[in-house]
Structure formats: structure tokens, C-alpha cells
Design an enzyme around this catalytic site. Sequence first.
Site, PDB file in Angstrom:
ATOM      1  N   SER A  22       0.846  -1.186   0.000  1.00 31.48           N
ATOM      2  CA  SER A  22       0.000   0.000   0.000  1.00 31.48           C
ATOM      3  C   SER A  22       0.885   1.240   0.000  1.00 31.48           C
ATOM      4  O   SER A  22       1.721   1.406  -0.881  1.00 31.48           O
ATOM      5  CB  SER A  22      -0.949  -0.035   1.199  1.00 31.48           C
ATOM      6  OG  SER A  22      -1.952   0.937   1.084  1.00 31.48           O
ATOM      7  N   HIS A  55      -7.658  -5.304  -1.024  1.00 30.45           N
ATOM      8  CA  HIS A  55      -6.544  -4.602  -0.399  1.00 30.45           C
ATOM      9  C   HIS A  55      -6.272  -5.089   1.014  1.00 30.45           C
ATOM     10  O   HIS A  55      -5.119  -5.083   1.452  1.00 30.45           O
ATOM     11  CB  HIS A  55      -6.850  -3.107  -0.364  1.00 30.45           C
ATOM     12  CG  HIS A  55      -5.670  -2.253  -0.068  1.00 30.45           C
ATOM     13  ND1 HIS A  55      -4.749  -1.903  -1.019  1.00 30.45           N
ATOM     14  CD2 HIS A  55      -5.246  -1.670   1.090  1.00 30.45           C
ATOM     15  CE1 HIS A  55      -3.813  -1.140  -0.478  1.00 30.45           C
ATOM     16  NE2 HIS A  55      -4.093  -0.977   0.798  1.00 30.45           N
TER      17      HIS A  55
END
Length: 736
Positions: free
Chosen positions: A561, A682
Site C-alpha cells: 500500500s 486490499h
Amino acid sequence: MSTSDEARPARPASYPDAERLDLVEELHGHRIADPYRWLEDVSSPTTERWSTDQDTLFAAARDGWFGPEARETLETRLGQLADAGYVSAPTWRGTRRFLLRRRPGQDHNVLLYADSDGKGEQVLIDPAALDPSGSTTLDGWQPSHDGKLLAYLLSEGGTEESLLRVIDVETGDLVDGPIDRARYTPIAWLPDGRSFYYVRRLAADQVPEGESQYHRRVFLHRLGQDVDQDVLVFGEGLEKTNYYDTALSRDGRWLRVGVFRGTAPRNDLYVADLTAGPLEHPEFVTVQEGEDVESSVAVGRDGLFYVFTDRDAPNTRLCVTEPDRPTPENWRDVVPQDPEAVLQDYAILDGPELDRPLVLALHARHGVSELSLFDPAIGERVGTVATPGDGTIGGLHEHPEGGPVAWFGYTDHSTPDQVYRFDGRTGAVELWAPSPGDVKLGLVHVRREQYTSKDGTRIHLTILAPSEKPDQPRPTILYGYGGFDISLTPAFSALRMAWVEAGGVFAVANLRGGGEEGEQWHRAGMFGNKQNVFDDFHAAGDFLVEQGWSTREQLGIFGGSNGGLLVGATLTQRPDAYAAVVCSAPLLDMLRYELFGLGATWNVEYGSAQVPEEFEWLLGYSPYHNVRDGAAYPATLFTIFEGDTRVDPLHARKLAAALQHATAAEPADRPILVRREVNVGHSQRAVSRSIPLWADQLGFFAHQLGLATVTGRGGDSNAGHGNDGSSDGAPTGKES
């Protein structure tokens, strides 16, 4: 900026074809090339063909990492370590408690409840039972005040596009929902258990095209009412990227709304007295507005407002004030700022068993948790509380109806999650819920170090290793994040433990941009200060080599990320400093990141390419725009997830194509690879999906850095000593 194609050797034939567009834009006086913009369109046949070819390339490379049975051995060990499981501190509603637990063999955390009738824990929400494929996740939950109803959020395929439902706790029957567009919503129940405030996005036909991920509002919902009839309570006409935090006092009188512009470390704050008018149209009073501070309000059982704030206190303090005087000039410190430790949470202990109410305060000192007691009447520390170790405490819970007891979760690098109970009457800290699995750990030493960054700033580094001190250079993974006020604190990790048990070193750097040292530390790594984060990370790698833990040929870097941006920037800035990189779910095109996923909510952290000064910051480190033709880039594995709606996988596709085109390194020696998955996103994922991912990441590092005890291929003088199956028991110390 990339140099011209004339200056570089021919692209290695082993990489899939990727057309280079002659696309150049004039932006703020710069000519910006974007040859792989076509890879932004995931639905195009050319992108799909390129992705399929990358799948084939990755599979062929992976086949060469492991010897016979080595991968199976690694996955088995990762599974054993993952089976340590998880347990959360309990949330109480009357005599009923709710908690999460994942036992050995389970794919997801299971939401349980138990009454005081002795019948034990009952399953309430088991995502694996609802969806055996493992792609459904439990994103959030909130019981009603009496514990009879539960509002909860589920999403599928990793999208985090939660549907909100309400069920009867005892029967499991659906009471209301599903309600869509409820991603990341808080749920504030009214005491009657028949209505709640929540946050929902406007429908796509109510907002401009391309903005359906934004435009949140606070609504009032009554059970059984058509959701389209829900009354809009707050947010009309405000910024499209706003997030709203809403909560109610236990008596239902005070409604709080916090307004955050994206992920900014500041908010506006309002409260409303619901007894002064209709629930649908509360009259809000401003607590703070338009200021560069972050504050929240909770109402204590004594009727006072408790304000958790970094106003005049970058390490945060807890204040108290009267409800009719909620503004900052009336705040009085209950837990003053500690200049060397960050206040993270608190619980109020009270009741007739105590001589006086106490505030149990949770601080983190350089990322390591500590507990202490404060007298709220005088705002002074009156005692300390022994913690289970130098680790991380989280989920500090009191009983909402009061009492002298609090519960908290605990973990450290060699201790899986467990729950403790603190009794304010005796000061005793007792184990309340052990780790669900009984896992035997290999020998892992934990060492806390400090090193000096480029500008002289001292940075903390945690080193997990088979030896107490550097005994020989070893294959080493350096991990970091450095952003969004997120702290990297001690936590049990199957991936890290497996690597160190096999003889490697795993290091975690507490970079600027994180929250380990408070809001000033965060701001020292955001906006125009972002290069500090990369300098801190480079200095960590240099330190590991200088101290003898590793060598350049044995040093890998790992991040996901915002941490994917971190390793993307560091590999393009100093490609000769690292031998291998795992870059997971990353941001990499920093000139266009605002156009995709939730990117527009992060320009308060990174800056916006629409603003000339901020454009210069972004261009200076944007990995995609700083690839240099002919540089020998380290072996790089991008791990991406097609269900990711936070950080679009286009970032990894574009940088992978750019590196494959530009690198002078031989593909057989230092390959650029893409590993992609579908039906995951994610964040949360099933354990059965995590283990193959971890195995691929560790297998890649082991192959590139030379840790033969993982790959099972040949002898390896760099691998660690065999572990004896024991543990020295030496632990140590908001997502984009």
C-alpha cells in the site's frame, strides 16, 4: 523522467510485449511521458493479454524457486504459525459479551457472543460458513445498547463494498437490510434499539460521473423503513471526499459528528443535544471548525464530555469539559500530554468498589505500549500498570455501564494475540483469553536499535534474528510503511516468524510519516517532507549492512500500500542498494493517483498534482516517473489483487512494464515479475488465501537472497543455524 529509447539496449525478449505509447503531456512546465497509460484500462483486451502473459512469466519463475517438497514444507509451517489464531477483547452489552475469535483451521475471524447463563459462546457471524469460497469478509459490527440486535457489514471479493444488515442476536433472523453503499460506516444505535445513525454514500445518479466512491452523508435509519426514506442528517453540500465519524452517548442524548477531509490529520467537530428537537433534524453546536487539529468527544457516565485531542499536544492528551461549554477554552486536562509517549486510548474505571474514579491510559513509547492510571479530578498520574511484555496493547474496553475492570488485547513479535483483564481494585493483570492455537516457535531473538537518518534524525529499528548479535551476514528483509500516522508496533506474524526460523533476518523500521512518535513525526513524512521517509528507509538498509546483519547481495525490501510506494521509490532512487523487492498493492504513479480508487482522499497526505508546488514534490519521487533506462534494477515482485478498490492495480502494472523495459539486469538473475489474484482485495483475506501469498513472497526473497533452508535448493553458507524448536521468549515493544 525516462531517457529516450535510443539510449538503452533492446528489451529482453523474455518479457511480454508492452507497447510504448508516444504520449507526452505538458504539466506545470514539464514534459511528462506516460507510455503505459493503456495499462490503466483493466477491461481492455490488450491489458488482459499483457496480464495473462505476466501470469505465465510469474508461474515459470516460481517453478524455479523451490526444490522437491520445499514449498509444501514452507506452506505447512506457515499454516502452523497462522493457526496461533486470533482473539479480541470483549465488547459488553449488559451481561452479554461479543468478541472475535479465529481457532486453528478457521479461515476468518468468527463473531461470537455469550450470555451469563453459562451456555458458553455462540456463533453469530462466521464468514466462512456464509461463503465457503472464503471471499466474503466481516468488515464491521455494532450491537444495540441492550445487545439484542446486531448491525454488521459484509463485503465480497475483497472490494470492501459493504452491505449493512441487522439481525436478532438470539435467533439469527434478519431484521433489516441489506443496505448498500455503506462502506466504512460507523453505526450509532439509539437506546430504543429501533433506529440508528450511520454513514452512506449518495447513489451514483445523484453525483457527478466518476464520483460514486465519494459524497458520504450521515443518515438516520429506522428499522423496517425503506432505506430510500432515510433522513439526511448531516453533510449536505460539504466536500465530496469527506469521511464522517458519528457516535451517540449511551443515554441517547448527545450526537457527535466528526468531519474529516479524506485522511487528513485534522477534523471539524460538532455535537447536538437530541432532547432539544426531533431526531431527524438535530441542531449542531460547533466544537472546532477549520483548524489544523484532530479531536473527538465521548460522553462519560458522569455526564461530562471527554475530549481526545492533539490540540496543543502533538502526542495527544485527554481533556474534560461540561456539555454546555464544549469549546477548547473550557477544556481541562485529565491525561496531560507526555512529551515522549503518544496517548492512544483510555478507559474510565469507576463504581462503589473504588475509592475514586480512575482513567486507565494507554500510551506508546517509541512504538511499545504501556499502561498507567490517572486521577481525573486532578489530572495527574497516580500509578502504573504492569503489561504482559514489551509489545502492543489494543482494544482497551470497559463495561459501558461502569465498573472497576477493563479488558485489552496483547501481542508482540513472539506472542500471538491474547486478551488480559485489569482489575482497578487490586491492580492485577490476568490472562482472560489465551491465544486460540498452541504453536511451538523456533528460536527468534528480538533486538531494538536506533540509527541515524540522512538529516541526523534518530530512527528506531526492530531486528528479528536467529542470533542476539550479528554473527554472520544473513539474507535480510527490511520492512517499512511511513505514512498516514500508522504505527508499526510489535505483532506476531507467521510470515516473519517463518523467515527467521529458517535463518533469515527480518527488520522493521519506524519511519517518519508514521505515528510512532506522535503527530509531528507523521507530518515530518508527509506532503513536501515525503523524501524524509525514503531517506529513513535507505539509512535503515545501510545500517543493517554496516552492522554486519546483511550484505547488499542479501538485502531485500518489502512494503504494501503506502509501503508499496515506499519500496517503489527506494528501488528507483537507489537500485544498487537492494537485491530484491516485494511491492504489494502499491501506489506508484503519483501524478495520476488521485484519479483512481480512493486516491482523491489521500491528497491531504501526499499533495495534489493539480497544485504546482505539490506537483513538484510528487514528480520528485513518483516511482513510475523516475525509472531510468539502462539501470540494473533489483529483482522485483509485484503482488496485486484485482478486487482492490482502494489502490488500483494499474499502478503495479505500469511500473512493472516500465522496469521490464528499462532494466539492464538479466531477467534470469533479477527478474521483474507480477503476481496477481482475483476475488481478493486490499485488506482482509482468508487464511487459506494468505498462506500461498506468503509462500510466494518468501520463496521469491529466499531465491534471490540465498536462503536455501526455505527454497530447499543446494547448500547455503548464508542460511542460519538450524533452530532447536525453542523460544528465548524475548519479545520487544488509522489505512489509507
